[in-house]
Design a protein around this motif. Structure first.
Motif, PDB file in Angstrom:
ATOM      1  N   LYS A 250       0.847  -1.188   0.000  1.00 32.96           N
ATOM      2  CA  LYS A 250       0.000   0.000   0.000  1.00 32.96           C
ATOM      3  C   LYS A 250       0.878   1.230   0.000  1.00 32.96           C
ATOM      4  N   LEU A 251       0.433   2.230  -0.753  1.00 32.76           N
ATOM      5  CA  LEU A 251       1.144   3.502  -0.821  1.00 32.76           C
ATOM      6  C   LEU A 251       0.193   4.596  -0.386  1.00 32.76           C
ATOM      7  N   LEU A 252       0.750   5.738  -0.040  1.00 32.96           N
ATOM      8  CA  LEU A 252      -0.084   6.898   0.221  1.00 32.96           C
ATOM      9  C   LEU A 252      -0.719   7.328  -1.092  1.00 32.96           C
ATOM     10  N   ASN A 253      -1.964   7.713  -1.038  1.00 24.84           N
ATOM     11  CA  ASN A 253      -2.649   8.184  -2.235  1.00 24.84           C
ATOM     12  C   ASN A 253      -2.300   9.649  -2.441  1.00 24.84           C
ATOM     13  N   ALA A 254      -1.806   9.982  -3.635  1.00 22.03           N
ATOM     14  CA  ALA A 254      -1.375  11.355  -3.922  1.00 22.03           C
ATOM     15  C   ALA A 254      -2.514  12.349  -3.756  1.00 22.03           C
ATOM     16  N   ARG A 255      -3.736  11.976  -4.148  1.00 22.78           N
ATOM     17  CA  ARG A 255      -4.883  12.884  -4.048  1.00 22.78           C
ATOM     18  C   ARG A 255      -5.130  13.286  -2.595  1.00 22.78           C
ATOM     19  N   ASN A 256      -4.954  12.341  -1.674  1.00 17.28           N
ATOM     20  CA  ASN A 256      -5.203  12.620  -0.255  1.00 17.28           C
ATOM     21  C   ASN A 256      -4.026  13.312   0.432  1.00 17.28           C
ATOM     22  N   HIS A 257      -2.920  13.457  -0.275  1.00 11.52           N
ATOM     23  CA  HIS A 257      -1.718  14.066   0.309  1.00 11.52           C
ATOM     24  C   HIS A 257      -1.121  15.121  -0.617  1.00 11.52           C
ATOM     25  N   LEU A 258      -1.979  15.881  -1.287  1.00 12.82           N
ATOM     26  CA  LEU A 258      -1.500  16.876  -2.251  1.00 12.82           C
ATOM     27  C   LEU A 258      -0.540  17.879  -1.632  1.00 12.82           C
ATOM     28  N   ASP A 259      -0.804  18.292  -0.415  1.00 12.35           N
ATOM     29  CA  ASP A 259       0.063  19.279   0.220  1.00 12.35           C
ATOM     30  C   ASP A 259       1.493  18.745   0.372  1.00 12.35           C
ATOM     31  N   SER A 260       1.623  17.500   0.835  1.00 11.30           N
ATOM     32  CA  SER A 260       2.974  16.946   0.999  1.00 11.30           C
ATOM     33  C   SER A 260       3.623  16.629  -0.346  1.00 11.30           C
ATOM     34  N   VAL A 261       2.808  16.387  -1.388  1.00 13.06           N
ATOM     35  CA  VAL A 261       3.359  16.160  -2.726  1.00 13.06           C
ATOM     36  C   VAL A 261       3.919  17.461  -3.280  1.00 13.06           C
ATOM     37  N   ILE A 262       3.147  18.524  -3.177  1.00 11.88           N
ATOM     38  CA  ILE A 262       3.539  19.818  -3.740  1.00 11.88           C
ATOM     39  C   ILE A 262       4.626  20.492  -2.906  1.00 11.88           C
ATOM     40  N   ASN A 263       4.509  20.410  -1.598  1.00  7.90           N
ATOM     41  CA  ASN A 263       5.434  21.118  -0.706  1.00  7.90           C
ATOM     42  C   ASN A 263       6.415  20.168  -0.032  1.00  7.90           C
ATOM     43  N   TYR A 264       6.975  19.240  -0.776  1.00 10.54           N
ATOM     44  CA  TYR A 264       7.914  18.284  -0.198  1.00 10.54           C
ATOM     45  C   TYR A 264       9.188  19.008   0.248  1.00 10.54           C
ATOM     46  N   ASN A 265       9.857  18.422   1.205  1.00  5.28           N
ATOM     47  CA  ASN A 265      11.100  18.974   1.732  1.00  5.28           C
ATOM     48  C   ASN A 265      12.243  18.568   0.799  1.00  5.28           C
ATOM     49  N   LYS A 266      12.808  19.509   0.079  1.00  6.53           N
ATOM     50  CA  LYS A 266      13.863  19.222  -0.896  1.00  6.53           C
ATOM     51  C   LYS A 266      15.161  18.769  -0.242  1.00  6.53           C
ATOM     52  N   ASP A 267      15.325  19.047   1.039  1.00  6.26           N
ATOM     53  CA  ASP A 267      16.538  18.646   1.742  1.00  6.26           C
ATOM     54  C   ASP A 267      16.438  17.236   2.330  1.00  6.26           C
ATOM     55  N   GLU A 268      15.231  16.706   2.391  1.00  7.46           N
ATOM     56  CA  GLU A 268      15.025  15.368   2.936  1.00  7.46           C
ATOM     57  C   GLU A 268      15.467  14.316   1.918  1.00  7.46           C
ATOM     58  N   LYS A 269      16.361  13.445   2.315  1.00  5.62           N
ATOM     59  CA  LYS A 269      16.927  12.438   1.412  1.00  5.62           C
ATOM     60  C   LYS A 269      16.167  11.112   1.529  1.00  5.62           C
ATOM     61  N   THR A 270      14.876  11.179   1.219  1.00  3.89           N
ATOM     62  CA  THR A 270      14.012   9.999   1.242  1.00  3.89           C
ATOM     63  C   THR A 270      13.204   9.979  -0.040  1.00  3.89           C
ATOM     64  N   VAL A 271      13.157   8.820  -0.703  1.00  2.40           N
ATOM     65  CA  VAL A 271      12.333   8.680  -1.895  1.00  2.40           C
ATOM     66  C   VAL A 271      10.871   8.639  -1.445  1.00  2.40           C
ATOM     67  N   LYS A 272      10.058   9.483  -2.066  1.00  2.00           N
ATOM     68  CA  LYS A 272       8.651   9.607  -1.687  1.00  2.00           C
ATOM     69  C   LYS A 272       7.785   9.019  -2.800  1.00  2.00           C
ATOM     70  N   LEU A 273       7.082   7.920  -2.497  1.00  2.00           N
ATOM     71  CA  LEU A 273       6.250   7.240  -3.494  1.00  2.00           C
ATOM     72  C   LEU A 273       4.777   7.424  -3.163  1.00  2.00           C
ATOM     73  N   TYR A 274       3.992   7.720  -4.193  1.00  2.00           N
ATOM     74  CA  TYR A 274       2.554   7.911  -4.037  1.00  2.00           C
ATOM     75  C   TYR A 274       1.802   7.147  -5.122  1.00  2.00           C
ATOM     76  N   GLU A 275       0.685   6.567  -4.739  1.00  2.00           N
ATOM     77  CA  GLU A 275      -0.204   5.953  -5.721  1.00  2.00           C
ATOM     78  C   GLU A 275      -1.012   7.078  -6.374  1.00  2.00           C
ATOM     79  N   THR A 276      -1.234   6.974  -7.688  1.00  2.00           N
ATOM     80  CA  THR A 276      -1.932   8.060  -8.368  1.00  2.00           C
ATOM     81  C   THR A 276      -2.760   7.561  -9.544  1.00  2.00           C
ATOM     82  N   ASP A 277      -3.547   8.468 -10.071  1.00  2.00           N
ATOM     83  CA  ASP A 277      -4.297   8.246 -11.306  1.00  2.00           C
ATOM     84  C   ASP A 277      -4.140   9.506 -12.155  1.00  2.00           C
ATOM     85  N   ILE A 278      -4.675   9.485 -13.360  1.00  2.00           N
ATOM     86  CA  ILE A 278      -4.475  10.604 -14.284  1.00  2.00           C
ATOM     87  C   ILE A 278      -5.109  11.894 -13.776  1.00  2.00           C
ATOM     88  N   GLU A 279      -6.258  11.793 -13.122  1.00  2.18           N
ATOM     89  CA  GLU A 279      -6.922  13.005 -12.626  1.00  2.18           C
ATOM     90  C   GLU A 279      -6.069  13.704 -11.560  1.00  2.18           C
TER      91      GLU A 279
END
Length: 144
Positions: free
Chosen positions: A17-46
């Motif tokens: 299971k992954l975090l759904n990008a739609r439910n976490h838009l804020d963390s997707v858009i405003n990710y911490n560029k200094d954090e050295k962790t790969v961030k994976l999200y489940e998504t769809d075209i919408e």
């Protein structure tokens, strides 16, 4: 304007299971560029379309990424470097058609390339969980 670069990406069995990008838009858009962790999200075209529209950059690159595809691995560092040098004009969005069993491989490959921006995994419930992975990318690109 969005560019579509395909570096084919596939997998078979859904197991996680992954975090759904739609439910976490804020963390997707405003990710911490200094954090050295790969961030994976489940998504769809919408959801991907919503994320693209939130980008203020003139050019958006959607790159279909696979750690098991030679051309994808070969071209990714070149494109990443170009986007980084021209970050005022470009945003790059990595999308993978792999299913969940390839997540460790995806993360390892991106860590080796020092890529820590959000990465989007196609929702297998929406785009299919068949043995023929081309159908997932085909469904996605037809909607674009």
């Amino acid at each position: 304007m969005a560019f579509l670069l395909i570096g084919f990406t596939f997998g078979q069995d859904a197991t996680g299971k992954l975090l759904n990008a739609r439910n976490h838009l804020d963390s997707v858009i405003n990710y911490n560029k200094d954090e050295k962790t790969v961030k994976l999200y489940e998504t769809d075209i919408e959801t991907l379309d919503s994320i693209l529209s939130l980008s203020s950059k003139k050019y958006k690159i959607i790159y279909f990424y696979s750690p098991t595809c030679y051309s994808s691995k070969l071209n990714f560092p070149i494109i990443k470097e170009y986007v980084t040098k021209n970050e005022k004009n470009f945003d790059m969005f990595l999308v993978s058609g792999h299913q969940y069993d390839k997540i460790p491989e995806i993360k390892k490959s991106l860590e080796l390339n020092n890529y820590y921006q959000p990465v989007f995994i196609l929702d297998t419930n929406k785009y299919g969980n068949r043995a023929n992975p081309f159908s997932r990318l085909d469904k996605l690109t037809k909607k674009m």
